[in-house]
Scaffold this active site. Structure first.
Site, short mmCIF file in Angstrom:
data_model
loop_
_atom_site.label_atom_id
_atom_site.label_comp_id
_atom_site.label_asym_id
_atom_site.label_seq_id
_atom_site.Cartn_x
_atom_site.Cartn_y
_atom_site.Cartn_z
N GLY A 1 4.90 21.58 -12.23
CA GLY A 1 4.95 22.25 -13.52
C GLY A 1 5.49 21.31 -14.59
N SER A 2 6.44 20.49 -14.21
CA SER A 2 7.00 19.53 -15.16
C SER A 2 5.93 18.56 -15.66
CB SER A 2 8.15 18.74 -14.52
OG SER A 2 9.17 19.61 -14.10
N THR B 1 -5.96 10.34 -6.53
CA THR B 1 -6.72 11.10 -5.53
C THR B 1 -6.12 12.49 -5.38
OG1 THR B 1 -7.29 9.06 -4.39
CG2 THR B 1 -7.45 11.09 -3.11
N ASN C 1 12.87 31.46 -17.12
CA ASN C 1 13.27 31.30 -15.72
C ASN C 1 14.68 31.82 -15.43
OD1 ASN C 1 13.28 28.85 -17.46
ND2 ASN C 1 14.67 28.08 -15.89
N GLN D 1 6.87 30.76 -14.60
CA GLN D 1 7.54 31.93 -14.03
C GLN D 1 6.69 33.19 -14.10
OE1 GLN D 1 10.10 32.11 -12.16
NE2 GLN D 1 10.92 30.05 -12.47
N HIS E 1 4.87 25.97 -6.31
CA HIS E 1 6.04 26.35 -5.51
C HIS E 1 6.84 27.51 -6.09
CE1 HIS E 1 9.66 24.50 -7.52
NE2 HIS E 1 8.72 23.86 -8.18
N CYS F 1 25.34 21.34 -12.95
CA CYS F 1 26.56 20.63 -12.57
C CYS F 1 26.37 19.15 -12.85
CB CYS F 1 26.85 20.86 -11.10
SG CYS F 1 28.50 20.39 -10.61
N SER G 1 2.80 26.47 -11.62
CA SER G 1 3.27 25.57 -10.56
C SER G 1 3.23 26.28 -9.22
CB SER G 1 4.69 25.11 -10.87
OG SER G 1 5.16 24.29 -9.82
#
Ligand SMILES: *Cc1c(COP(=O)(O)O)cnc(C)c1O
Length: 388
Positions: free
Chosen positions: A71-72, A237, A151, A179, A201, A325, A199
């Protein structure tokens, strides 16, 4: 120990049906889809079928879809691709303060090439003011990029209305729908978008495969130069197994979306109602209705979100916070801060993002373990002692 996963906005497990659909392309059908000999034919067919299935979910044609690695990458390709293709027309981009870093940092990176970005505000519910959007438009505006669903909070933006505004002013419009995919309908014709990112995943397919819709006639400078793959728009590919997987995931999403959305909405209601009944001093973030059915973002006053997550993890529950973080210092969520939450309330927030494998028993387990954890943590807070 119980293992309960409430972090589906971070990534989803692979659906067993999806896993089965991709396996042949890691084993028997390992050919290069560009080859004209026998070894490439099965792979080529898989790429075509995967493309067709994703196009059905988006209601677009095969010529309008580019497979990407994430997605990025899709967000980068859309934003940089349009910026560089239209740089003779202008240098102004409009986005929002609550986008994913894949959008925010791409806009930031374009500043060094002279592009300027306006970041729209959101209100306390996480919603945009479309009058602010209209007045942000200048003759130099070349691109509007606004996410479909957030998200962190699940808040859904009025993409169709924004598309109409963009179209009326001749501005290209991209939406990050990572999302939204699989949770709410994604018809690019009805939405009126020029570009749209999804995306794999986040949709029960594996990591490393994603797709970008590019409306016919929209010119885009490539991000990856290479061979003739994806009609010269993205070298490399093809990820054949990944494409088979995202195709299957798209077909399942179409088949099951209504049923799943109802399932998720009822679990989320059980979670939010249950927490509100059992834990005092909480706030549910994001507009109550204009939200994805699966996301609950909850601020726990007088509690540090990261410690809460660690306590939940010890009980087998995986959830997350918006905080990143970074080098030992916790930055509060940019999304919650943009919604006007204090630093304390942002730090005390936890995102529960439900998925299709979750059950009512999962929710009830959370509702059972949560009150004593929060009570114990608040017991150590001098602020809470003062507030009681
Ligand atoms: C996860 C996510 C992305 C990035 O997708 P990747 O495939 O992980 O690179 C972009 N936008 C939103 C809204 C996301 O949730």
């Amino acid at each position: 120990m119980k293992k309960i996963y409430f972090d589906n906005n971070a990534t989803t497990p692979i659906d067993p049906e999806v896993f089965d659909a991709m396996m042949p392309y890691l084993k028997e059908e390992w050919g290069n889809p560009s080859s004209i000999h026998w070894a490439g034919r099965g792979a080529r067919k898989a790429v075509e079928e995967g493309r067709e299935a994703v196009c059905k979910l988006l209601n677009c044609t095969g010529l309008e879809l580019i497979f990407t690695s994430s997605g990025s990458e899709g967000d980068n390709h859309a934003i940089k691709g349009i910026a560089y293709a239209k740089k003779d027309k202008g240098n102004h981009i409009i986005t929002t303060k609550v986008e994913h870093p894949a959008v925010l940092n791409t806009c930031k990176a374009l500043a060094k090439d002279g592009f300027e970005t306006t970041y729209l505000d959101v209100d306390g519910d996480g919603l945009l003011n479309l009058d602010q959007l209209k007045s942000a438009i200048t003759p130099k505006t070349i691109l509007i990029t606004v996410m479909y669903a957030n998200n962190e909070t699940g808040v859904v933006f009025p993409i169709k209305e924004i598309g109409e505004i963009a179209k009326g002013r001749g501005i290209t419009f991209h939406t990050d729908a990572v999302q939204a995919a699989g949770k709410i309908p994604l018809d690019v014709q009805k939405l009126g978008v020029d570009l749209l990112t999804i995306s794999g995943h986040k949709l029960y397919a594996p990591k490393g495969i994603a797709a970008l819709f590019v409306k016919r006639g929209v010119r885009l400078v490539p991000l990856i130069h290479g061979g003739h793959h994806e009609r010269n728009r993205r070298g490399g590919t093809e990820n054949v197994a990944g494409i088979a997987a995202i195709g299957k995931a798209a077909a399942i999403a179409m088949r099951d979306m209504d049923k799943e959305a109802a399932h998720l909405a009822s679990l989320r209601a059980r979670l939010e109602k249950g927490l509100a009944e059992r834990v005092p001093h909480i706030k549910i973030n994001g507009h109550p209705e204009k939200r994805l059915p699966n996301t609950a973002n909850v601020s726990f006053e007088f509690v540090e979100g990261e410690s809460l997550l660690l306590n939940l993890d010890m009980k087998g529950v995986a959830a997350s916070s918006g905080s990143a973080c970074t080098s030992g210092s916790l930055e509060p969520s940019h999304v919650l801060l943009a919604m006007g939450l204090t630093h304390e309330m942002s730090h005390g927030s936890v995102r529960f993002s439900l998925g299709k494998m979750n059950t009512a028993e999962d929710i009830d387990y959370l509702l059972e373990i949560m009150p004593p954890i929060v009570e114990r943590m608040r017991g150590m807070s001098p602020l809470y002692a003062g507030a009681k």
